[in-house]
Design an enzyme around this catalytic site. Structure first.
Site, PDB file in Angstrom:
ATOM      1  N   ASP A  78      37.534  48.025  51.107  1.00 22.55           N
ATOM      2  CA  ASP A  78      38.851  47.395  51.187  1.00 22.55           C
ATOM      3  C   ASP A  78      39.942  48.381  51.600  1.00 22.55           C
ATOM      4  O   ASP A  78      39.710  49.587  51.666  1.00 22.55           O
ATOM      5  CB  ASP A  78      39.214  46.729  49.842  1.00 22.55           C
ATOM      6  CG  ASP A  78      38.813  47.589  48.638  1.00 22.55           C
ATOM      7  OD1 ASP A  78      38.641  48.807  48.799  1.00 22.55           O
ATOM      8  OD2 ASP A  78      38.674  47.041  47.538  1.00 22.55           O
ATOM      9  N   ASP A 108      38.666  42.986  34.950  1.00 23.78           N
ATOM     10  CA  ASP A 108      38.537  41.529  35.054  1.00 23.78           C
ATOM     11  C   ASP A 108      37.293  41.138  35.861  1.00 23.78           C
ATOM     12  O   ASP A 108      37.141  39.986  36.261  1.00 23.78           O
ATOM     13  CB  ASP A 108      39.802  40.905  35.689  1.00 23.78           C
ATOM     14  CG  ASP A 108      40.053  41.408  37.116  1.00 23.78           C
ATOM     15  OD1 ASP A 108      39.268  42.249  37.614  1.00 23.78           O
ATOM     16  OD2 ASP A 108      41.037  40.952  37.744  1.00 23.78           O
ATOM     17  N   HIS A 142      36.363  42.080  38.843  1.00 28.50           N
ATOM     18  CA  HIS A 142      36.461  41.939  40.304  1.00 28.50           C
ATOM     19  C   HIS A 142      35.626  43.007  41.004  1.00 28.50           C
ATOM     20  O   HIS A 142      35.476  44.117  40.521  1.00 28.50           O
ATOM     21  CB  HIS A 142      37.913  41.946  40.798  1.00 28.50           C
ATOM     22  CG  HIS A 142      38.622  43.261  40.683  1.00 28.50           C
ATOM     23  ND1 HIS A 142      39.879  43.379  40.149  1.00 28.50           N
ATOM     24  CD2 HIS A 142      38.264  44.515  41.040  1.00 28.50           C
ATOM     25  CE1 HIS A 142      40.266  44.643  40.190  1.00 28.50           C
ATOM     26  NE2 HIS A 142      39.294  45.361  40.726  1.00 28.50           N
ATOM     27  N   GLU A 173      39.172  38.927  43.548  1.00 27.28           N
ATOM     28  CA  GLU A 173      39.758  38.671  42.236  1.00 27.28           C
ATOM     29  C   GLU A 173      39.110  37.451  41.609  1.00 27.28           C
ATOM     30  O   GLU A 173      38.411  36.692  42.288  1.00 27.28           O
ATOM     31  CB  GLU A 173      41.267  38.416  42.421  1.00 27.28           C
ATOM     32  CG  GLU A 173      42.011  39.534  43.131  1.00 27.28           C
ATOM     33  CD  GLU A 173      42.292  40.734  42.224  1.00 27.28           C
ATOM     34  OE1 GLU A 173      41.582  40.919  41.217  1.00 27.28           O
ATOM     35  OE2 GLU A 173      43.229  41.485  42.541  1.00 27.28           O
TER      36      GLU A 173
HETATM   37  P1  PGA Z   1      38.622  52.065  38.979  1.00 20.28           P
HETATM   38  O1  PGA Z   1      38.902  50.764  39.843  1.00 20.28           O
HETATM   39  O2  PGA Z   1      37.339  52.650  39.462  1.00 20.28           O
HETATM   40  O3  PGA Z   1      39.798  52.966  39.252  1.00 20.28           O
HETATM   41  O4  PGA Z   1      38.525  51.631  37.544  1.00 20.28           O
HETATM   42  C1  PGA Z   1      37.869  49.895  40.125  1.00 20.28           C
HETATM   43  C2  PGA Z   1      38.400  48.584  40.668  1.00 20.28           C
HETATM   44  O5  PGA Z   1      39.467  48.137  40.238  1.00 20.28           O
HETATM   45  O6  PGA Z   1      37.715  47.981  41.525  1.00 20.28           O
END
Ligand code: PGA
Length: 285
Positions: free
Chosen positions: A72, A141, A143, A148
């Site tokens: 992304d 959450d 995702h 999302e």
């Molecule tokens: P993080 O983010 O590795 O910084 O926890 C992961 C995400 O939100 O996909």
């Protein structure tokens, strides 16, 4: 599905890096046969990138015949902004290894036509022969990439509006100023990741424990997009002890009981092996 439970974040980083090295070595890439990797940003994979850089410096892995596709990128953030995913990947990984920059694909969140940009990205993955190993982290959450809660589980690369929870979580990278946080992103879809021949998800920390529980102990549900990988024939999930906090004791015991088998997946490469045990196990599902 395989769940590998390791002591802490450092152990997860090392195991993940050894696994990626092992998969690339087993694939034996060359000028006519590139290994394609899907890659994430975020804090979770940082340790894995550091280890891979170390392995590269030791001379045990080369990325010369590797193509990468990132999950992304923010929309509207200049490419050279320190928080863009272009900057993240360059600073934390690409500039330290021998990948040809032309083989490192990241969505352009400043493209004049964002829909076309997403279509081209899907096409580039196809032209590269599909993704061999897609690595991802998840949000609390559940995702995966910027898919999302409520995202279609067959979604493809597209423009997404970010959930308020994600915007708040990302504010720490933008002087804690919500107004500075991008509100849109380009992201691969759940379906794009599902098409990879193998999916490796890294989950660390107690704040991801509920998401891990939803990912593996409950059913497939678009409100927890990571749960889609229950339907993937080759899904490997790496987590630390803290992330297992919401799992049943019997689930943890069951997967820990398999650790001697899992550890063979990262055993040292023996030259001359035709089809390594690691390769056989990774296709078991
Ligand atoms: P993080 O983010 O590795 O910084 O926890 C992961 C995400 O939100 O996909």
């Amino acid at each position: 599905m395989r769940l590998v439970i390791l002591d802490d974040v450092n152990a997860v980083a090392e195991w993940a890096a050894k696994y990626v090295r092992r998969r690339i070595l087993d694939f034996a890439p060359g000028p006519d046969k590139y290994f394609t990797l899907g890659l994430p940003t975020g804090s979770t994979p940082l340790g894995m990138y550091r280890k891979l850089i170390e392995f590269h410096r030791q001379g045990t892995i080369s990325f010369k015949y590797v193509k990468t596709f990132n999950m992304d990128e923010y929309v509207g953030l200049p490419r050279d902004h320190p928080e863009s995913y272009h900057s993240f990947m360059f600073n934390n990984f690409f500039k330290h290894i021998d990948i040809n920059p032309q083989n490192a694909h990241i969505l352009n969140g400043n493209a004049p036509n964002l829909i076309e940009e997403c279509e081209h990205f899907e096409m580039a993955i196809k032209e590269a022969g599909g993704i061999e190993l897609f690595i991802g982290g998840i949000g609390p959450d559940g995702h995966i990439a910027f898919n999302e809660p409520g995202s279609s589980l067959v979604s493809r690369t597209r423009v997404k509006t970010l959930a308020q929870e994600t915007i708040i979580a990302n504010a720490r990278f933008f002087d804690n100023d919500l107004k500075k946080v991008p509100t849109m992103a380009l992201t691969v879809g759940v379906g794009t990741v599902m098409d990879a021949r193998e999916v490796l998800i890294l989950i660390t920390g107690a704040h991801k424990a509920f998401a891990l529980y939803k990912a593996i102990e409950e059913g497939v549900n678009h409100m927890w997009t990571v749960s889609a990988f229950q339907m993937h024939p080759c899904f490997l999930c790496l987590c630390d002890e803290d992330a297992t906090m919401e799992l049943r004791v019997k689930t943890v015991k069951y997967f820990k009981g398999l650790s001697h088998v899992h550890n063979q997946l990262v055993a040292d490469h023996r030259p001359g092996e035709e089809l390594s045990l690691s390769k056989q196990l990774s296709t078991e599902g």
